[in-house]
Write a protein that holds these residues in place. Sequence first.
Motif, PDB file in Angstrom:
ATOM      1  N   LEU A 141      10.395  -1.353   2.899  1.00  0.00           N
ATOM      2  CA  LEU A 141      10.210  -2.393   3.914  1.00  0.00           C
ATOM      3  C   LEU A 141      11.048  -3.650   3.664  1.00  0.00           C
ATOM      4  O   LEU A 141      11.714  -4.123   4.585  1.00  0.00           O
ATOM      5  CB  LEU A 141       8.725  -2.750   4.043  1.00  0.00           C
ATOM      6  N   ASP A 163       4.915   6.784   8.697  1.00  0.00           N
ATOM      7  CA  ASP A 163       3.711   6.011   8.949  1.00  0.00           C
ATOM      8  C   ASP A 163       2.501   6.928   9.149  1.00  0.00           C
ATOM      9  O   ASP A 163       1.458   6.800   8.498  1.00  0.00           O
ATOM     10  CB  ASP A 163       3.968   5.211  10.240  1.00  0.00           C
ATOM     11  N   ALA A 219      -0.448  10.119  -6.670  1.00  0.00           N
ATOM     12  CA  ALA A 219      -1.721   9.854  -5.985  1.00  0.00           C
ATOM     13  C   ALA A 219      -2.528  11.136  -5.779  1.00  0.00           C
ATOM     14  O   ALA A 219      -3.610  11.100  -5.199  1.00  0.00           O
ATOM     15  CB  ALA A 219      -1.455   9.177  -4.646  1.00  0.00           C
ATOM     16  N   ASN A 252      -4.598   2.746  -0.579  1.00  0.00           N
ATOM     17  CA  ASN A 252      -4.019   4.081  -0.796  1.00  0.00           C
ATOM     18  C   ASN A 252      -4.243   4.559  -2.232  1.00  0.00           C
ATOM     19  O   ASN A 252      -3.839   5.652  -2.582  1.00  0.00           O
ATOM     20  CB  ASN A 252      -2.517   4.094  -0.456  1.00  0.00           C
ATOM     21  N   ARG A 253      -4.857   3.716  -3.046  1.00  0.00           N
ATOM     22  CA  ARG A 253      -5.228   4.160  -4.409  1.00  0.00           C
ATOM     23  C   ARG A 253      -6.697   3.807  -4.643  1.00  0.00           C
ATOM     24  O   ARG A 253      -7.017   2.909  -5.429  1.00  0.00           O
ATOM     25  CB  ARG A 253      -4.369   3.464  -5.449  1.00  0.00           C
ATOM     26  N   PHE A 295      -0.775  -1.506   6.199  1.00  0.00           N
ATOM     27  CA  PHE A 295      -0.747  -0.053   6.376  1.00  0.00           C
ATOM     28  C   PHE A 295       0.597   0.600   6.092  1.00  0.00           C
ATOM     29  O   PHE A 295       0.754   1.796   6.280  1.00  0.00           O
ATOM     30  CB  PHE A 295      -1.232   0.313   7.786  1.00  0.00           C
ATOM     31  N   GLU A 296       1.581  -0.192   5.684  1.00  0.00           N
ATOM     32  CA  GLU A 296       2.837   0.420   5.239  1.00  0.00           C
ATOM     33  C   GLU A 296       3.062   0.122   3.758  1.00  0.00           C
ATOM     34  O   GLU A 296       3.383   0.996   2.983  1.00  0.00           O
ATOM     35  CB  GLU A 296       4.005  -0.058   6.107  1.00  0.00           C
ATOM     36  N   LYS A 297       2.839  -1.150   3.379  1.00  0.00           N
ATOM     37  CA  LYS A 297       2.937  -1.471   1.942  1.00  0.00           C
ATOM     38  C   LYS A 297       1.613  -1.217   1.233  1.00  0.00           C
ATOM     39  O   LYS A 297       1.564  -1.198   0.017  1.00  0.00           O
ATOM     40  CB  LYS A 297       3.322  -2.947   1.766  1.00  0.00           C
ATOM     41  N   TRP A 298       0.543  -1.109   1.987  1.00  0.00           N
ATOM     42  CA  TRP A 298      -0.791  -0.845   1.434  1.00  0.00           C
ATOM     43  C   TRP A 298      -1.247  -1.915   0.448  1.00  0.00           C
ATOM     44  O   TRP A 298      -1.914  -1.614  -0.534  1.00  0.00           O
ATOM     45  CB  TRP A 298      -0.859   0.554   0.803  1.00  0.00           C
ATOM     46  N   ARG A 299      -0.861  -3.181   0.710  1.00  0.00           N
ATOM     47  CA  ARG A 299      -1.355  -4.273  -0.129  1.00  0.00           C
ATOM     48  C   ARG A 299      -2.639  -4.783   0.525  1.00  0.00           C
ATOM     49  O   ARG A 299      -2.643  -5.791   1.237  1.00  0.00           O
ATOM     50  CB  ARG A 299      -0.310  -5.375  -0.221  1.00  0.00           C
ATOM     51  N   ALA A 317       7.179   3.007   0.027  1.00  0.00           N
ATOM     52  CA  ALA A 317       7.096   2.243   1.282  1.00  0.00           C
ATOM     53  C   ALA A 317       7.245   0.745   1.021  1.00  0.00           C
ATOM     54  O   ALA A 317       7.902   0.037   1.782  1.00  0.00           O
ATOM     55  CB  ALA A 317       5.779   2.528   1.986  1.00  0.00           C
ATOM     56  N   SER A 318       6.660   0.278  -0.065  1.00  0.00           N
ATOM     57  CA  SER A 318       6.747  -1.153  -0.387  1.00  0.00           C
ATOM     58  C   SER A 318       8.171  -1.536  -0.762  1.00  0.00           C
ATOM     59  O   SER A 318       8.555  -2.700  -0.654  1.00  0.00           O
ATOM     60  CB  SER A 318       5.822  -1.490  -1.554  1.00  0.00           C
ATOM     61  N   ASN A 368      -0.241   7.909   6.121  1.00  0.00           N
ATOM     62  CA  ASN A 368      -1.634   7.534   6.391  1.00  0.00           C
ATOM     63  C   ASN A 368      -2.546   8.740   6.247  1.00  0.00           C
ATOM     64  O   ASN A 368      -3.653   8.645   5.723  1.00  0.00           O
ATOM     65  CB  ASN A 368      -1.775   6.949   7.800  1.00  0.00           C
ATOM     66  N   ARG A 419      -5.771  -1.799  -3.427  1.00  0.00           N
ATOM     67  CA  ARG A 419      -4.849  -1.062  -2.542  1.00  0.00           C
ATOM     68  C   ARG A 419      -5.606   0.139  -1.991  1.00  0.00           C
ATOM     69  O   ARG A 419      -6.094   0.970  -2.764  1.00  0.00           O
ATOM     70  CB  ARG A 419      -3.632  -0.579  -3.319  1.00  0.00           C
ATOM     71  N   ASN A 463      -2.809   9.432   2.511  1.00  0.00           N
ATOM     72  CA  ASN A 463      -3.548   8.377   1.811  1.00  0.00           C
ATOM     73  C   ASN A 463      -5.031   8.380   2.134  1.00  0.00           C
ATOM     74  O   ASN A 463      -5.848   7.936   1.334  1.00  0.00           O
ATOM     75  CB  ASN A 463      -2.956   7.005   2.151  1.00  0.00           C
TER      76      ASN A 463
END
Lengths: 440, 315
Positions: free
Chosen positions: A402, A68, A97, B63-64, B279-283, A398-399, A72, B61, A75
Amino acid sequence: MKTTRILPPAAIAAAAFLSAAEARADDLTLCWAAWDPANALIELSKDFEAKSGHKMSFEFVPWPNFADRMLNELNSGGQLCDLMIGDSQWIGLGAEAGHYVKLNEFFDANGISMDDFIPATVTGYSEWPKGTPNYWALPAFGDVVGWTYRKDWFGRPELQAEFREKYGRDLAPPATLAELKDIAEFFQGREIDGKTVYGAAIYTERGSEGITMGVTNVLYNYGFKYGNPENPYELDGFVNSPGAVEGLEFYKALYDCCTAPGSSDWYMSENIDAYKSGQVALQMNFAFIWPGVNADPNVGGDRSGYFPNPAGPAGHFAQLGGQGISVVSYSDSQDAALEYIKWFAQPEVQSRWWELGGYSALRAVVEDPGFATSQPYAQTFLDSMAIVKDFWAEPSYASLLLPMQERIHNYVIAGQGTAQEALDKLVEDWTEVFEDEGKL
Amino acid sequence: MPETRIERVALATPPRIARRVRGLSDRAIAWLFVAPTIFLLLAVNIFPLIWTIRLSFTDFRANRPNAEASWVGLRNYERILTDGDVWMTMQATAHFLFWTLFLQVLLGFALAWLINAKFRGSNFWTTIIVLPMMLSPAVVGNFWTLLYQPQIGLFNNIVGYVTGADPTGFSMIGDVNLAPWSIVIVDTWMWTPFVMLICLAGLRSIPESIYEAAECDRASPWRQFWTITVPMVLPFLMLAVLFRGIENFKMFDLVVQLTGGGPGSVTTLTSIDLKREAFEKWRTGYSSAYAIILFVTVFGLASIYVKALNKVKER
């Protein structure tokens, strides 16, 4: 007169040397998880500081918050970390990325060859896309899920006799998952030295990655696959195959029959605590804990033994752990960070790394004739590293993680629905992720 | 010699500033004073809100940041409102909200009633009772995890002692039926003192003369309670419910520390789910829509509630 003529050039040279040294000296921050190997790395890095003149700082985050916090950081393009020992599953995100610096040219220029490292660690920690010679990290810490057991309890004649009578075989490290369950059942609720003990400590944690890292050790061996080998994003029939369903049912049965009360949210540290306090006979955990177990005054030395994850009806695999070390692309000290990687890749540094408790992935270290007998767990480590398999390392890691945490925990711990429903829903969730990613 | 303060201020104002201000109307000066606050409000509250609304219609998103976001219309809203898992988290939140508010009001009022009786040592007990709310939720979550531990936990052992049940036979945070109650118990333990303090303020604001007059009219204690105490404390109680309701709708830290949202998803409250999406899946687009739905829900409920509160006050 002579002295005055000589001194000024000498002083200038000294000043130039000092200022050059000062210009080269960087403050490097290395980010990793807060665990025993991190302390070993601090010790190891003192040599780098002495040789390079750079100053090392460390940012260690406890495992439950590690992904986490660090994802972060990456990112957001943060400059906290110059070097990142990131989890193996982050490599896709790190590469795509632009968080990590590609290391191919650097490796070529400095004579670092990926052929010198254990192949599974190169694939797991360094390559993206997988199976291609594109390297984003140097294998830093080989790790894999294995098992620890109470060798002293296994060796008790009365328990040996009782076990033999009940199961028709010796009480010994199991070769199959079915045998492992027998042993766990045998110890569950048993009185040993006046204390009630339980069968096994397994991964059940909900919040981060715990139950996924545990259940995969069973799923792989019952036939679960992440996708069609011909088309990796074709999930239906592979993720939720009959074998995978059976494997998930086995993990739930193991949780229901043979774990300690209150172990519904356990991961690495809880399993260590349960084992070291004499609560359980078997412990599932990553290999990094073995040096600590071996040195423990209560359960260390001859009182503990180690074995690789047992085979199942459809295969013999273990969940890969471990990490590679990468240079963060947002760092202002990339040259110094690369210098660290060059230093870390040296065989003598890797040997010292193993001595300090770090699991080196360098073949020269692990293929040394004395390696297998250098520690009681060294052979198990080698055997385990030969059967590794890893979770998705996609940029959408991560997606993907979860929903797996949610679906597996819902079934195994909360007992909601069936194994088939859990895996069917997982297929739906993962399909949605890949559709969002434009891969389906 | 200036007589009033305004005259003194006017004389003390440097001529350069006075010349500039002299040309401004009262309204303009008023705007000048409130402008910084309005600017801050726009920058910190309104702009992010509008931006979130805009994002909620996209597949952005965070993160992108360099990837182009597409306009998806109401798709995010549709996905959220038709997602069974989201409704499960809503149910878990509703269960948590209802029972924590119910128990905290009941116990908080009862404690305030007792403390208001002014017995010997009441100040000492007040201090002891309010201690839990001074602790950090993360700390509370951590030590209740230990208290709930089946083998060594005090809670399980007390329950075992009182009921005769085997303390290791049940796991408060590991059992799907008990876990929702485990978070209710901890939140009630922690925040009942807050409700008690507000009720105590309400009880102490009731003039003694009203009770004296009721006694002259031979009103029984029970009647005094229902016709004097309850109506006069009600606005305070409703305020406490509003504060706790808003806080518990946002509940995150305590539950994450205690159960991590599990077992399964039975204690995954909406705030936990939202955080995972954002903040974990960043959707980001999806989670923006999720946040807007929650905002509208809380805002709508709070507005209705505040109107009711004002009516009660007016009575």
